[in-house]
Design an enzyme around this catalytic site. Structure first.
Site, PDB file in Angstrom:
ATOM      1  N   SER A  44       0.909  -2.589  12.536  1.00 23.65           N
ATOM      2  CA  SER A  44       0.604  -1.274  11.973  1.00 23.65           C
ATOM      3  C   SER A  44       0.205  -0.233  13.004  1.00 23.65           C
ATOM      4  CB  SER A  44      -0.489  -1.404  10.921  1.00 23.65           C
ATOM      5  OG  SER A  44      -1.645  -1.966  11.495  1.00 23.65           O
ATOM      6  N   HIS A  87       3.085  -3.588   5.738  1.00 26.79           N
ATOM      7  CA  HIS A  87       3.711  -2.305   6.080  1.00 26.79           C
ATOM      8  C   HIS A  87       5.232  -2.350   5.941  1.00 26.79           C
ATOM      9  CE1 HIS A  87       0.458   0.307   7.436  1.00 26.79           C
ATOM     10  NE2 HIS A  87      -0.151  -0.800   7.797  1.00 26.79           N
ATOM     11  N   LYS A 126       0.293   0.193  -0.473  1.00 28.63           N
ATOM     12  CA  LYS A 126       1.007   1.076   0.460  1.00 28.63           C
ATOM     13  C   LYS A 126       2.283   1.561  -0.241  1.00 28.63           C
ATOM     14  CE  LYS A 126      -0.956  -1.398   4.450  1.00 28.63           C
ATOM     15  NZ  LYS A 126      -2.203  -0.661   4.594  1.00 28.63           N
TER      16      LYS A 126
HETATM   17  C1  LIG Z   1      -0.956  -5.784   7.925  1.00 28.13           C
HETATM   18  C2  LIG Z   1      -1.989  -5.500   6.865  1.00 28.13           C
HETATM   19  N1  LIG Z   1      -2.456  -6.520   6.136  1.00 28.13           N
HETATM   20  C3  LIG Z   1      -3.377  -6.321   5.178  1.00 28.13           C
HETATM   21  C4  LIG Z   1      -3.866  -5.065   4.911  1.00 28.13           C
HETATM   22  C5  LIG Z   1      -4.901  -4.895   3.831  1.00 28.13           C
HETATM   23  O1  LIG Z   1      -4.288  -4.432   2.680  1.00 28.13           O
HETATM   24  P1  LIG Z   1      -5.176  -4.040   1.419  1.00 28.13           P
HETATM   25  O2  LIG Z   1      -5.466  -2.582   1.544  1.00 28.13           O
HETATM   26  O3  LIG Z   1      -4.327  -4.366   0.236  1.00 28.13           O
HETATM   27  O4  LIG Z   1      -6.393  -4.885   1.473  1.00 28.13           O
HETATM   28  C6  LIG Z   1      -3.401  -3.980   5.626  1.00 28.13           C
HETATM   29  C7  LIG Z   1      -3.947  -2.627   5.352  1.00 28.13           C
HETATM   30  O5  LIG Z   1      -4.221  -1.833   6.180  1.00 28.13           O
HETATM   31  C8  LIG Z   1      -2.439  -4.190   6.646  1.00 28.13           C
HETATM   32  O6  LIG Z   1      -1.976  -3.182   7.366  1.00 28.13           O
END
Ligand SMILES: Cc1ncc(COP(=O)(O)O)c(C=O)c1O
Length: 405
Positions: free
Chosen positions: A193, A221, A252
């Protein structure tokens, strides 16, 4: 004693000192309050209309009328809250429908929903591993995976390890050294990310297969973003349905409300439902969110052209930045980082961009390594050419002001 007078204990003192230090270092985060739905243009409290270039609303589904209507219908049909964890009395038919749609989307036998992908990630290793097992993680994986590993180690006494980012030779060597481990679990983000780069899934899978290791991809993502139909990193590489375990977020591209899911074999999902603490000891995903996320998946399935538009917009914006003289990190994903060096420089640039009506977040240490602070642009299929041109004009103005171009 007057109850409103709190003792200024050691904790309060320490926290205040550290907050002051953040301010002195120029790394104190300010929060911008939005008064309208996530969309390419929003109204920001005290600033009026701004273009959003820092949201995960990749497909423009956060304010999509069909997705919003589904959320409203969900609240009418199922009420405001689940009022329980799932195995007690918080499971609704909409959860089952959503999980079937998640599994269909990413090509697995089954899926389990969670209140966030953070929870899904946290649930997995600590629930399924034992002290006979090992988990190996890419160095740049998301914070939720890092914490999930810490937790798994504490709970299960499994072995944990981190390999250098995208260094599959190192992974190969570490898996060879771990041949006595009963279960070998390897985890990587699909899209990283902060970099906007994509995991080399064909190589990663090959290494995993060679060692009989299980491949777990966090596609948060990439879901809705990669692949012709937005099914994620595996589809991008022609490997749809071949990754053992996928976790992803509903927060997202898929409507952006909240929630996450873990997808894999029927046995894995069944076991997680039976045993995962973030399933058993916390309320289920609210039905209204489940309903809007389900609608978002259905819109994605019916309108893959959104994914194509996202790709076109991304290519247009990247080229625009290059034409201006910026050097964004190379890549094809809608995450477009521009490295600036020090944290204060990234925060300064994001402030100046916001003054021109463009909202781009600056990221510094410890979110990214020291000296690699950046502003990170995120493109949406919903951005118009006018939005993107206005954002590029802001980059031009601020870039000149800061002597960056
Ligand atoms: C790669 C990744 N995994 C997990 C998450 C966490 O997602 P959530 O907002 O559903 O907890 C994010 C959020 O930023 C992320 O970028």
């Amino acid at each position: 004693m007057n109850a409103s007078v709190k003792p200024a204990g050691a904790l309060e003192t320490r926290l205040r000192e550290q907050l002051d230090q953040f301010r002195r270092d120029g790394v104190y985060k300010t929060f911008n309050y939005l008064e309208t739905p996530q969309a390419p243009r929003v109204r920001m409290e005290g600033r009026g209309d701004v273009i959003i270039l820092s949201s995960n609303n990749y497909l423009g589904l956060s304010d999509d009328p069909v997705v919003m209507a589904a959320g409203k219908a969900g609240i009418d049909e199922y009420g405001a809250g689940t009022a329980s964890v799932r195995f007690i009395c918080g499971t609704y038919t909409i959860h089952r429908e959503l999980e079937a749609a998640c599994a269909r989307l990413v090509g697995t036998e089954a899926a389990v929903s969670f209140v966030s992908c953070w929870n899904a990630n946290e649930a997995l290793p600590g629930t399924v591993l034992t002290d006979q097992d090992i988990i190996l993680s890419d160095q740049l994986n998301h914070a939720s995976i890092i914490d999930a590993m810490r937790l798994a180690k504490a709970i299960t006494k499994c072995e944990t390890g981190v390999f250098k980012h995208a260094n599959y030779e190192e992974l190969d060597a570490r898996l060879s050294a771990a041949s006595d481990r009963q279960v070998k679990l390897v985890v990587s983000d699909g899209i990283f990310s902060m970099e906007g780069s994509i995991v080399n899934l064909p190589v990663l899978l090959e290494v995993c297969r060679k060692h009989g290791a299980i491949c777990w991809i966090d596609d948060s993502h990439a879901t809705g973003v990669l692949g012709a139909n937005g099914r994620g990193t595996p589809e991008h590489f022609g490997l749809h349905g071949q990754v053992d375990i996928i976790t992803s977020t509903l927060g997202k591209a898929l409507g952006g409300a909240a929630g996450g899911f873990l997808a894999g074999s029927a046995a894995l999902c069944d076991y997680v439902m039976q045993r995962a603490r973030p399933q058993l000891f916390t309320n289920a995903l609210p039905a209204t969110v489940a309903a809007s996320a389900l609608a978002a998946i259905e819109v994605l399935e019916a309108e893959p052209e959104r994914v194509a538009r996202l790709r076109e917009n991304t290519a247009y914006f990247r080229q625009g930045l290059l034409n201006l003289g910026f050097h964004p990190l190379p890549g094809d994903t809608p995450i477009v980082p521009v490295i600036l060096g020090e944290t204060a420089a990234a925060i300064r640039m994001s402030e100046l961009l916001l003054n021109t009506g463009v909202f781009v977040t600056g990221f510094g240490y410890p979110v990214v390594p020291q000296g690699q602070a950046r502003v990170r642009c995120q493109i949406s299929a919903a951005h118009t050419r006018e939005d993107l041109d206005q954002a590029l004009a802001a980059f031009d103005q601020v870039g000149r002001q800061l002597d960056l171009i």
